[in-house]
Design an enzyme around this catalytic site. Structure first.
Site, PDB file in Angstrom:
ATOM      1  CG  HIS A   1     -37.914 -27.495  23.714  1.00  0.00           C
ATOM      2  ND1 HIS A   1     -38.568 -28.671  24.011  1.00  0.00           N
ATOM      3  CD2 HIS A   1     -38.255 -27.204  22.431  1.00  0.00           C
ATOM      4  CE1 HIS A   1     -39.250 -29.076  22.957  1.00  0.00           C
ATOM      5  NE2 HIS A   1     -39.081 -28.196  21.977  1.00  0.00           N
TER       6      HIS A   1
ATOM      7  CE1 TYR B   1     -43.511 -25.677  19.363  1.00  0.00           C
ATOM      8  CE2 TYR B   1     -43.895 -27.950  20.028  1.00  0.00           C
ATOM      9  CZ  TYR B   1     -43.051 -26.859  19.911  1.00  0.00           C
ATOM     10  OH  TYR B   1     -41.763 -26.954  20.350  1.00  0.00           O
TER      11      TYR B   1
ATOM     12  CG  HIS C   1     -38.038 -24.728  18.910  1.00  0.00           C
ATOM     13  ND1 HIS C   1     -37.176 -25.755  18.619  1.00  0.00           N
ATOM     14  CD2 HIS C   1     -39.177 -25.318  19.341  1.00  0.00           C
ATOM     15  CE1 HIS C   1     -37.773 -26.914  18.855  1.00  0.00           C
ATOM     16  NE2 HIS C   1     -38.991 -26.672  19.296  1.00  0.00           N
TER      17      HIS C   1
ATOM     18  NE  ARG D   1     -37.326 -32.725  22.092  1.00  0.00           N
ATOM     19  CZ  ARG D   1     -36.546 -31.720  21.707  1.00  0.00           C
ATOM     20  NH1 ARG D   1     -36.935 -30.932  20.744  1.00  0.00           N
ATOM     21  NH2 ARG D   1     -35.384 -31.504  22.266  1.00  0.00           N
TER      22      ARG D   1
ATOM     23  CE1 TYR E   1     -42.615 -31.844  21.156  1.00  0.00           C
ATOM     24  CE2 TYR E   1     -42.518 -29.824  22.435  1.00  0.00           C
ATOM     25  CZ  TYR E   1     -42.058 -30.611  21.401  1.00  0.00           C
ATOM     26  OH  TYR E   1     -41.029 -30.152  20.612  1.00  0.00           O
TER      27      TYR E   1
END
Ligand SMILES: [Fe+2]
Length: 197
Positions: free
Chosen positions: A116, A64, A118, A113, A103
């Protein structure tokens, strides 16, 4: 379910460029270009127009663009991971982006995880900001993700986008379909604030 009150939204404030995460910088981002589209629906299956959809995601390397993200994967100078659009008269949204990477997140030993994106949804017809996430079909990391598995088994399918060749643009981008249902027995799974990683 998140119950954060937000002011009304205005479609006029949000240009369509915010829905294409691949064209905002000097070059194209690295990764698998994808289209994600669907509708926001109420409990009766009616479309919800003029709902503000905001997305945030990791880049293709699973990083991110956030100070708190210390995962030693490269940032992409051509990708910031934030999208925004307003649903049209049929409740439809459409994003062009890059498929995010998995990640690590330290919840347990060797925890990763699954990929995905969000999503948050807010609109004038309802006073809550709702937060959820779309996962990708067939991800081998589903089995060890506590967030995914905290959702009742019968509802997990609603978190997973569907590869749709009708959305795919040949020679350019794969396409995924995914609807957000606000209420009712087929409602999407919404998250409390603290689970927004
Ligand atoms: Fe995340």
């Amino acid at each position: 379910m998140t119950t954060q009150n937000l002011p009304g939204t205005s479609a006029a404030r949000h240009g369509t460029g915010d829905a294409d995460l691949t064209t905002r910088h000097a070059g194209e981002p690295i990764g698998e270009r994808i289209i994600v589209t669907g509708r926001v629906l109420d409990s009766g299956g009616r479309p919800v127009p003029a709902a503000l959809i905001e997305t945030w995601q990791a880049n293709a390397a699973g990083r991110y663009r956030l100070d708190v993200d210390t995962h030693p994967a490269p940032l992409d100078p051509n990708f910031d991971g934030a999208g925004r659009c307003v649903t049209d008269a049929e409740g439809r949204f459409r994003f062009v982006t890059i498929k995010p990477g998995a990640y690590p997140w330290g919840n347990h030993h060797n925890a990763w995880r699954p990929a995905h994106i969000h999503f948050s949804v807010c609109g004038r017809a309802f006073t809550q900001r709702l937060v959820t996430a779309m996962f990708f079909p067939g991800d081998p990391l589903f089995g060890q993700d506590p967030v995914f598995n905290s959702v009742p088994a019968a509802a997990r399918e609603r978190l997973i986008g569907r590869l749709d060749l009708g959305i795919t643009e040949p020679d350019w981008a794969l396409g995924y379909a995914w609807d957000i249902v606000l209420r009712g027995p087929q409602a999407s799974v919404f998250e409390p604030d603290e689970e927004r990683r």
